[in-house]
Design a protein around this motif. Structure first.
Motif, PDB file in Angstrom:
ATOM      1  N   MET A   1      -5.940  12.219   6.362  1.00  0.00           N
ATOM      2  CA  MET A   1      -4.974  11.646   5.423  1.00  0.00           C
ATOM      3  C   MET A   1      -3.579  12.209   5.667  1.00  0.00           C
ATOM      4  SD  MET A   1      -7.195  11.421   1.888  1.00  0.00           S
ATOM      5  CE  MET A   1      -8.161  12.909   2.115  1.00  0.00           C
ATOM      6  N   LEU A   2      -3.489  13.528   5.903  1.00  0.00           N
ATOM      7  CA  LEU A   2      -2.194  14.133   6.184  1.00  0.00           C
ATOM      8  C   LEU A   2      -1.593  13.590   7.468  1.00  0.00           C
ATOM      9  CD1 LEU A   2      -2.914  17.860   5.224  1.00  0.00           C
ATOM     10  CD2 LEU A   2      -1.363  16.295   4.052  1.00  0.00           C
ATOM     11  N   VAL A   3      -2.428  13.395   8.483  1.00  0.00           N
ATOM     12  CA  VAL A   3      -1.934  12.893   9.767  1.00  0.00           C
ATOM     13  C   VAL A   3      -1.399  11.473   9.623  1.00  0.00           C
ATOM     14  CG1 VAL A   3      -2.623  12.181  12.077  1.00  0.00           C
ATOM     15  CG2 VAL A   3      -3.370  14.376  11.194  1.00  0.00           C
ATOM     16  N   VAL A   4      -2.189  10.591   9.049  1.00  0.00           N
ATOM     17  CA  VAL A   4      -1.819   9.181   8.971  1.00  0.00           C
ATOM     18  C   VAL A   4      -0.636   8.961   8.033  1.00  0.00           C
ATOM     19  CG1 VAL A   4      -2.604   6.889   8.249  1.00  0.00           C
ATOM     20  CG2 VAL A   4      -4.117   8.364   9.586  1.00  0.00           C
TER      21      VAL A   4
ATOM     22  N   GLY B   1     -19.932   8.034  18.277  1.00  0.00           N
ATOM     23  CA  GLY B   1     -20.151   7.774  16.860  1.00  0.00           C
ATOM     24  C   GLY B   1     -19.031   8.313  15.996  1.00  0.00           C
ATOM     25  N   CYS B   2     -18.560   9.497  16.353  1.00  0.00           N
ATOM     26  CA  CYS B   2     -17.471  10.114  15.595  1.00  0.00           C
ATOM     27  C   CYS B   2     -16.224   9.248  15.596  1.00  0.00           C
ATOM     28  CB  CYS B   2     -17.144  11.488  16.182  1.00  0.00           C
ATOM     29  SG  CYS B   2     -15.579  12.181  15.578  1.00  0.00           S
ATOM     30  N   ASN B   3     -15.738   8.906  16.783  1.00  0.00           N
ATOM     31  CA  ASN B   3     -14.448   8.226  16.812  1.00  0.00           C
ATOM     32  C   ASN B   3     -14.548   6.750  16.490  1.00  0.00           C
ATOM     33  OD1 ASN B   3     -11.778   8.978  16.917  1.00  0.00           O
ATOM     34  ND2 ASN B   3     -11.459   8.163  18.967  1.00  0.00           N
ATOM     35  N   TRP B   4     -15.741   6.196  16.530  1.00  0.00           N
ATOM     36  CA  TRP B   4     -15.928   4.854  16.008  1.00  0.00           C
ATOM     37  C   TRP B   4     -15.557   4.856  14.526  1.00  0.00           C
ATOM     38  CZ3 TRP B   4     -21.060   1.704  17.035  1.00  0.00           C
ATOM     39  CH2 TRP B   4     -20.845   0.363  16.726  1.00  0.00           C
ATOM     40  N   LEU B   5     -16.060   5.850  13.805  1.00  0.00           N
ATOM     41  CA  LEU B   5     -15.777   5.955  12.377  1.00  0.00           C
ATOM     42  C   LEU B   5     -14.336   6.409  12.105  1.00  0.00           C
ATOM     43  CD1 LEU B   5     -19.121   7.551  11.130  1.00  0.00           C
ATOM     44  CD2 LEU B   5     -18.265   5.259  10.596  1.00  0.00           C
ATOM     45  N   VAL B   6     -13.872   7.401  12.852  1.00  0.00           N
ATOM     46  CA  VAL B   6     -12.504   7.890  12.636  1.00  0.00           C
ATOM     47  C   VAL B   6     -11.489   6.768  12.871  1.00  0.00           C
ATOM     48  CG1 VAL B   6     -10.703   9.433  13.518  1.00  0.00           C
ATOM     49  CG2 VAL B   6     -13.017  10.304  13.155  1.00  0.00           C
ATOM     50  N   ALA B   7     -11.661   6.038  13.973  1.00  0.00           N
ATOM     51  CA  ALA B   7     -10.729   4.954  14.292  1.00  0.00           C
ATOM     52  C   ALA B   7     -10.797   3.848  13.244  1.00  0.00           C
ATOM     53  CB  ALA B   7     -11.030   4.394  15.681  1.00  0.00           C
ATOM     54  N   LEU B   8     -11.989   3.589  12.714  1.00  0.00           N
ATOM     55  CA  LEU B   8     -12.102   2.593  11.648  1.00  0.00           C
ATOM     56  C   LEU B   8     -11.390   3.067  10.390  1.00  0.00           C
ATOM     57  CD1 LEU B   8     -15.780   1.352  12.049  1.00  0.00           C
ATOM     58  CD2 LEU B   8     -13.690   0.033  12.431  1.00  0.00           C
ATOM     59  N   GLY B   9     -11.440   4.379  10.127  1.00  0.00           N
ATOM     60  CA  GLY B   9     -10.694   4.913   8.998  1.00  0.00           C
ATOM     61  C   GLY B   9      -9.199   4.693   9.157  1.00  0.00           C
ATOM     62  N   VAL B  10      -8.688   4.932  10.374  1.00  0.00           N
ATOM     63  CA  VAL B  10      -7.265   4.686  10.656  1.00  0.00           C
ATOM     64  C   VAL B  10      -6.962   3.199  10.521  1.00  0.00           C
ATOM     65  CG1 VAL B  10      -5.450   4.854  12.397  1.00  0.00           C
ATOM     66  CG2 VAL B  10      -7.110   6.703  12.151  1.00  0.00           C
ATOM     67  N   TRP B  11      -7.862   2.363  11.038  1.00  0.00           N
ATOM     68  CA  TRP B  11      -7.694   0.907  10.981  1.00  0.00           C
ATOM     69  C   TRP B  11      -7.612   0.433   9.528  1.00  0.00           C
ATOM     70  CZ3 TRP B  11      -7.179  -2.756  14.891  1.00  0.00           C
ATOM     71  CH2 TRP B  11      -7.322  -4.080  14.513  1.00  0.00           C
ATOM     72  N   LEU B  12      -8.509   0.964   8.686  1.00  0.00           N
ATOM     73  CA  LEU B  12      -8.496   0.590   7.276  1.00  0.00           C
ATOM     74  C   LEU B  12      -7.191   1.009   6.601  1.00  0.00           C
ATOM     75  CD1 LEU B  12     -12.134   1.515   6.141  1.00  0.00           C
ATOM     76  CD2 LEU B  12     -11.189  -0.777   6.499  1.00  0.00           C
ATOM     77  N   SER B  13      -6.654   2.161   7.016  1.00  0.00           N
ATOM     78  CA  SER B  13      -5.399   2.615   6.403  1.00  0.00           C
ATOM     79  C   SER B  13      -4.253   1.662   6.702  1.00  0.00           C
ATOM     80  CB  SER B  13      -5.056   4.023   6.898  1.00  0.00           C
ATOM     81  OG  SER B  13      -4.545   4.001   8.233  1.00  0.00           O
ATOM     82  N   TYR B  14      -4.329   0.967   7.847  1.00  0.00           N
ATOM     83  CA  TYR B  14      -3.271   0.015   8.191  1.00  0.00           C
ATOM     84  C   TYR B  14      -3.220  -1.150   7.197  1.00  0.00           C
ATOM     85  CZ  TYR B  14      -3.027   2.273  12.815  1.00  0.00           C
ATOM     86  OH  TYR B  14      -2.880   3.166  13.837  1.00  0.00           O
ATOM     87  N   ALA B  15      -4.347  -1.452   6.569  1.00  0.00           N
ATOM     88  CA  ALA B  15      -4.406  -2.593   5.655  1.00  0.00           C
ATOM     89  C   ALA B  15      -3.792  -2.281   4.299  1.00  0.00           C
ATOM     90  CB  ALA B  15      -5.853  -3.044   5.475  1.00  0.00           C
ATOM     91  N   ALA B  16      -3.620  -0.988   3.984  1.00  0.00           N
ATOM     92  CA  ALA B  16      -3.106  -0.587   2.672  1.00  0.00           C
ATOM     93  C   ALA B  16      -1.589  -0.446   2.699  1.00  0.00           C
ATOM     94  CB  ALA B  16      -3.741   0.721   2.229  1.00  0.00           C
TER      95      ALA B  16
ATOM     96  N   ASP C   1       0.031   1.157  -0.003  1.00  0.00           N
ATOM     97  CA  ASP C   1       0.419   2.334  -0.775  1.00  0.00           C
ATOM     98  C   ASP C   1      -0.451   3.525  -0.383  1.00  0.00           C
ATOM     99  OD1 ASP C   1      -2.054   2.035  -2.089  1.00  0.00           O
ATOM    100  OD2 ASP C   1      -1.162   0.835  -3.671  1.00  0.00           O
ATOM    101  N   ILE C   2      -0.036   4.719  -0.812  1.00  0.00           N
ATOM    102  CA  ILE C   2      -0.727   5.945  -0.424  1.00  0.00           C
ATOM    103  C   ILE C   2      -2.156   5.970  -0.950  1.00  0.00           C
ATOM    104  CG2 ILE C   2      -0.768   8.455  -0.747  1.00  0.00           C
ATOM    105  CD1 ILE C   2       2.245   8.457  -0.575  1.00  0.00           C
ATOM    106  N   GLY C   3      -2.350   5.513  -2.186  1.00  0.00           N
ATOM    107  CA  GLY C   3      -3.688   5.500  -2.756  1.00  0.00           C
ATOM    108  C   GLY C   3      -4.650   4.655  -1.946  1.00  0.00           C
ATOM    109  N   GLY C   4      -4.194   3.496  -1.519  1.00  0.00           N
ATOM    110  CA  GLY C   4      -5.039   2.621  -0.707  1.00  0.00           C
ATOM    111  C   GLY C   4      -5.360   3.225   0.642  1.00  0.00           C
ATOM    112  N   LYS C   5      -4.373   3.896   1.244  1.00  0.00           N
ATOM    113  CA  LYS C   5      -4.606   4.537   2.537  1.00  0.00           C
ATOM    114  C   LYS C   5      -5.632   5.663   2.403  1.00  0.00           C
ATOM    115  CE  LYS C   5      -0.070   3.499   4.531  1.00  0.00           C
ATOM    116  NZ  LYS C   5      -0.590   2.627   5.604  1.00  0.00           N
TER     117      LYS C   5
END
Length: 209
Positions: free
Chosen positions: A1-4, A91-106, A108-112
């Motif tokens: 969260m801090l990075v993104v 498996g790790c970065n499949w999930l991590v990258a999806l987390g970053v991808w989801l943050s792009y859709a938000a 505001d900070i709460g959504g990210k």
């Protein structure tokens, strides 16, 4: 969260985002490698700095129960074979990258935060191998006299490759094919269809005249 949210550079996230930009033709393969190299070096320097000065010198992970937990985590990472570490990295970065991808859709900070939280939580809960997290955990064990830099490097290679595949192929490439390239092809087909329809209409109008 801090990075993104704060706009930092994290290798595992860049394995998806910069690779996606390369597939879209926005950056070259050379620029991708340059970005990965410098972010890898910087992430390693930052992780080792924290592991040594805050973990070892300040003593935050030299006392129980933190020492035992840290060494157990490091042992778990190092005892996996090359193949196991590689697939765990995917498996790790499949999930991590999806987390970053989801943050792009938000917007505001709460959504990210909400988008990032669950994929990263799953990575930690499952115990997948993350190359940047291991840059902290294994050096912390090294400073405690429990491992060597050779052990770290033998883990770094398969996990780096696995993370690259997980973020670059399982997310960036597949989403590029599904949403970007597919959309571009659809637009081209639609444009061609419109042109053909226009030609037919003009041809009929000329015949009627």
């Amino acid at each position: 969260m801090l990075v993104v949210i704060a706009g930092g550079e994290l290798l595992t996230g860049n394995m998806m985002s910069v690779t996606l930009a390369m597939f879209e033709g926005r950056v070259s393969f050379g620029l991708l490698l340059k970005n990965w190299f410098w972010v890898t070096v910087s992430n390693l320097a930052g992780a080792v700095f924290v592991a040594y000065f805050f973990g070892h010198v300040a003593g935050l992970i030299t006392e129980e129960p933190f020492l035992t937990k840290t060494l157990a985590l490091a042992d778990g990472k190092l005892h996996e074979s090359f193949v196991q570490a590689f697939w765990s990295g995917i498996g790790c970065n499949w999930l991590v990258a999806l987390g970053v991808w989801l943050s792009y859709a938000a917007e505001d900070i709460g959504g990210k935060i909400l988008g990032i939280w669950f994929p990263i939580m799953a990575v930690v809960a499952i115990g997948f191998q993350n190359v940047v997290a291991n840059m902290f955990i294994i050096p912390a064990a090294i400073f405690a006299g429990h491992a060597t830099w050779g052990d770290w490097f033998s883990n770094f290679v398969p996990v780096f490759l696995g993370n690259a595949v997980g973020g670059g192929i399982f997310v960036a490439f597949l989403y590029y094919i599904a949403y970007i390239k597919g959309t571009e092809q659809s637009k081209l087909r639609a444009s061609a269809a419109r042109k053909e329809t226009t030609k037919l209409i003009m041809h009929r109008q000329l015949r009627n005249k």
